[in-house]
Design a protein around this motif. Structure first.
Motif: not given
Length: 753
Positions: A528-547
């Motif tokens: 596996f690979q941990i998601p990049d911090l850039k996935s938080f560079y949006i208005a609402d990161p809780t909308r991201n996939s958690s996989d």
């Protein structure tokens, strides 16, 4: 802005903690003082390490003059996945004294990457089977380390070659007990030197091309009989160079200590602490010059002495301070029960002042200065983090089988920012005390983030027969990323949120011995690979996939070893799924989702033949293919092959090596149906490097010197200067090109006392 003084205090606390831990081990070891020989405590806990002296990975493969003792890379008969073992002897003979780990492991099949500024004189991003630097782990003595925004690595920032005792490149996720944030692609495992049984001291130095100079010293206490057979190892190295790239000077100092001692009859304590300071003069964008700049100034153009230029040396400085330390306790509890615990911390502090555009695509004029100014714009950049962790493993013997269980826990705290600067009016060296931070809108981002990680595992190494070992295992991944930013990166809006990531990873490996000198292995494993911090560079990161991104590895190999020949061949297929990409939407609808992936497959091999009379021949190779599932095209950054060919000599006072490494063609951009021509346009052809080393040892030359080694190294012997990287710019005129560093030489001297 959030006060970042806690990070500075953390640096000081950890240094103090390292000293306290060392004192406690010294005091606690008093119980072992009465032991006639505390070596038994070390042998009671059989830890697999790369020997700094034996020339092999396993004692039964270390016969002097055998193929195993001289092989640049090899696999073990106990392997459960493709691997390349690299010894200290190879590092000392064939790797640049100025190098760091990327140069050490570059010899292995499917590995590629070279320093643009010369060997060890700038950071190098390596690839493994086409996996990028943030898609595999790097560990030191079993502890994974890397950046906290994504699990990438700064190759020059922690461990110079002089403190590396050996390396094992594992091309796969390993077993459930292998830890890291990117088991996705594999692991580069670095090891400290094995302690010497006898006392010694050495002084070493090198001089070479581009004003390169290195000076250092090392000390081995040997076994201190009056202190429970404790051992102390010290190493210091100072490096400076002007570098191949214009204006790109480097200066670094590394301090290293390793202390081992028995506590009682059944525990071995190890304390390691290292501190590294490095200063560069380089642009933050170090992707190379444009074609126009190359035509005017040459392939090595980077910085100049013109204060009206973006490329002025006075505007481009980086200062880094890192440390890494651990306390390890290995205990035998009797009846086949052993424990191994590593409590560790490491830190990275990058302070950079840089201009914003070395290509000339942007005209002068700054946001931070007066309206209409023609000053040079720049950034004040900080990337500062500290990680604290613990790795605990418990093992129990059941006849010839072994059960293992344990966990990896880590917490990291990161403080990152970028501020706009007017460099013409406000030139600052990052070593100086900074004025009060500038205010919005000149704050590009001011961001704090944390990672909390917990990964328990269990595995059972089952001796199914006398010759067959099967190891099933499972690991659970539980990670929480949190961001606490007044001004977040990209959005420049406040961000205070966290996201949880979970994965369950199964493992199954098998090793079948076919006699004393042949073994087969097979592996099925999830990485596996941990998601990049850039996935938080949006208005609402809780909308991201958690996989998280996942890989499924299928690997099969065979290893053969005889006195005159060591060889292995493997085939692999890796299915990369859950590729983490932006959904392309804006505003509150923006999110990162899982789609598609990549299929990696290929064959690899390595062979060493001990011809006789001190001569050995070496060859390795790989054919690699990494294709995107959605387009069927080769992905960017993935060489289609690697190969190495070499000869080594070691007899009497002479030793030498001549090694050629070739890296295949690389697509520099991914296929885009809207721009099909670019896929073929941004293609770098295959290139090669040939390195030569010749050394002579003088025995007892006088002045108390036991051995004096004189060594001459030539890197890139045939002066290849092929383009190895192209970074697309705003338009083709501003594309940036990196070429091979040309031929360079280093003359080295080492005196052992």
């Amino acid at each position: 802005m959030t006060d970042s003084k806690h990070s500075t205090r953390a640096f000081r606390r950890t240094k103090l903690a390292s000293l306290v831990a060392l004192a406690l081990v010294h005091m606690g070891a008093s119980a072992a003082d009465s032991l006639p020989n505390a070596e038994g405590a070390a042998s009671a806990v059989a830890t697999v390490v790369v020997s700094a002296k034996a020339g092999a990975y396993r004692a039964d493969e270390s016969a002097k003059g055998s193929a195993s003792s001289v092989a640049p890379t090899q696999a073990s008969l106990q392997a459960s996945e493709p691997q390349s073992i690299i010894t200290r002897e190879f590092i000392e003979l064939s790797v640049a004294p100025t190098a760091e780990y990327s140069r050490v492991v570059n010899i292995a099949p499917s590995m590629s990457g070279d320093s643009a500024n010369g060997p060890g004189l700038s950071e190098t991003k390596t690839t493994m089977r086409g996996f990028g630097d943030d898609q595999y782990n790097v560990t030191f003595d079993g502890i994974p380390w890397g950046d906290t925004n994504n699990p990438a690595h700064h190759s020059t920032s922690f461990f110079p070659a002089s403190v590396i005792g050996g390396a094992v490149v594992e091309r796969g996720p390993g077993m459930a007990s292998n830890f890291g944030y990117a088991t996705f692609g594999g692991s580069i495992n670095l090891y400290s030197k094995q302690a010497s049984k006898t006392p010694s001291a050495s002084v070493f130095g090198s001089v070479g091309t581009w004003g390169t100079a290195l000076l250092g010293g090392a000390y081995e206490s040997g076994r201190l009989r009056d202190y429970g057979n404790a051992t102390v190892q010290l190493n210091y190295q100072h490096l400076k160079s002007d570098g191949y790239l214009t204006g790109n000077s480097i200066k670094s100092d590394n301090y290293f200590i390793k202390f081992q001692r028995a506590i009682g009859a059944d525990t071995l304590a190890t304390v390691v602490a290292t501190d590294n300071e490095i200063k560069y003069v380089q642009p933050d964008n170090s992707k190379g010059p444009t074609l126009a700049q190359i035509a005017q100034f040459g392939r090595n153009y980077s910085l100049n002495d013109d204060p009206t230029s973006f490329n002025y040396t006075g505007y481009n400085h980086t200062s880094k301070h890192t440390d890494f330390s651990y306390l390890r306790l290995e205990t035998s509890w009797g009846d086949g029960l052993n424990s191994d615990n590593q409590l560790y911390t490491y830190a990275y502090d990058n302070q950079t002042i840089s201009s914003t555009d070395p290509t000339g695509a942007t005209l002068p004029g700054t946001k931070a200065g007066a309206p209409g100014n023609k000053d040079i714009p720049g950034i004040d950049k900080q990337n500062k983090y500290r990680a604290y962790g613990d790795i605990f493993k418990l093992s129990k013997q059941f006849g010839n089988s072994t059960g293992r269980a344990g966990f990896w826990y880590e917490y990291s705290d990161t403080d990152r920012h970028q501020y706009d600067l007017d460099l013409t009016l406000n030139v600052r060296d990052p070593r100086e005390t900074k004025p009060t931070p500038v205010t919005f809108p000149s704050v590009l981002f001011d961001q704090q983030s944390t990672i909390r990680n917990f990964q328990p595992f269990v595995e059972f190494e089952w001796a199914a027969t006398d010759s067959l070992t099967v190891t099933p295992g499972v690991k659970a991944v539980r990670i929480t990323r949190a961001v606490d930013a007044d001004v977040n990166q990209t959005t420049r809006l406040p961000q205070h949120t966290s996201v949880d990531y979970h994965a369950t990873l199964p493992f199954l490996t098998a090793n079948q011995r076919l006699g004393a000198d042949l073994a087969l292995y097979a592996q099925y494993a999830k990485g596996f690979q941990i998601p990049d911090l850039k996935s938080f560079y949006i208005a609402d990161p809780t909308r991201n996939s958690s996989d998280p991104q996942l890989s499924t590895n299928y690997q099969l190999g065979v290893v053969g070893k005889k006195d005159v020949l060591t060889w292995d061949v493997d085939a692999y297929r890796i299915d990369f799924t859950n590729k983490y990409v932006s959904n392309g939407l804006g505003g509150t609808a923006a999110a990162y989702v899982n789609i598609g992936g990549v299929t990696y497959k290929g064959v690899e091999g390595q062979l060493t033949w001990a011809v006789g009379n001190g001569v050995a021949l070496y060859v390795n190779g790989s054919s690699n293919k990494a294709t995107a599932n959605d387009t069927g095209k080769t992905i960017s950054g993935s060489p289609d092959m690697t190969a190495a060919l070499g000869a080594l000599y070691n007899a009497g006072p002479w030793s030498a090596s001549l090694i050629y490494k070739r890296t295949g063609e690389v697509r520099q951009v991914d296929f885009d149906p809207a721009k099909p021509a670019a896929y073929d346009q941004y293609l770098t052809p295959a290139y090669g490097n040939t390195d030569l080393s010749v050394a002579y040892r003088f025995q007892h030359p006088g002045a108390g010197i036991k051995t004096l080694k004189l060594q001459f190294n030539v890197f890139n012997l045939f002066n290849g200067q092929q383009v190895v990287s192209i970074s697309p710019g705003k338009t083709a005129a501003f594309d940036q090109y990196i070429s091979q560093a040309p031929r360079s030489v280093q003359l080295s001297l080492k005196a052992d006392f």
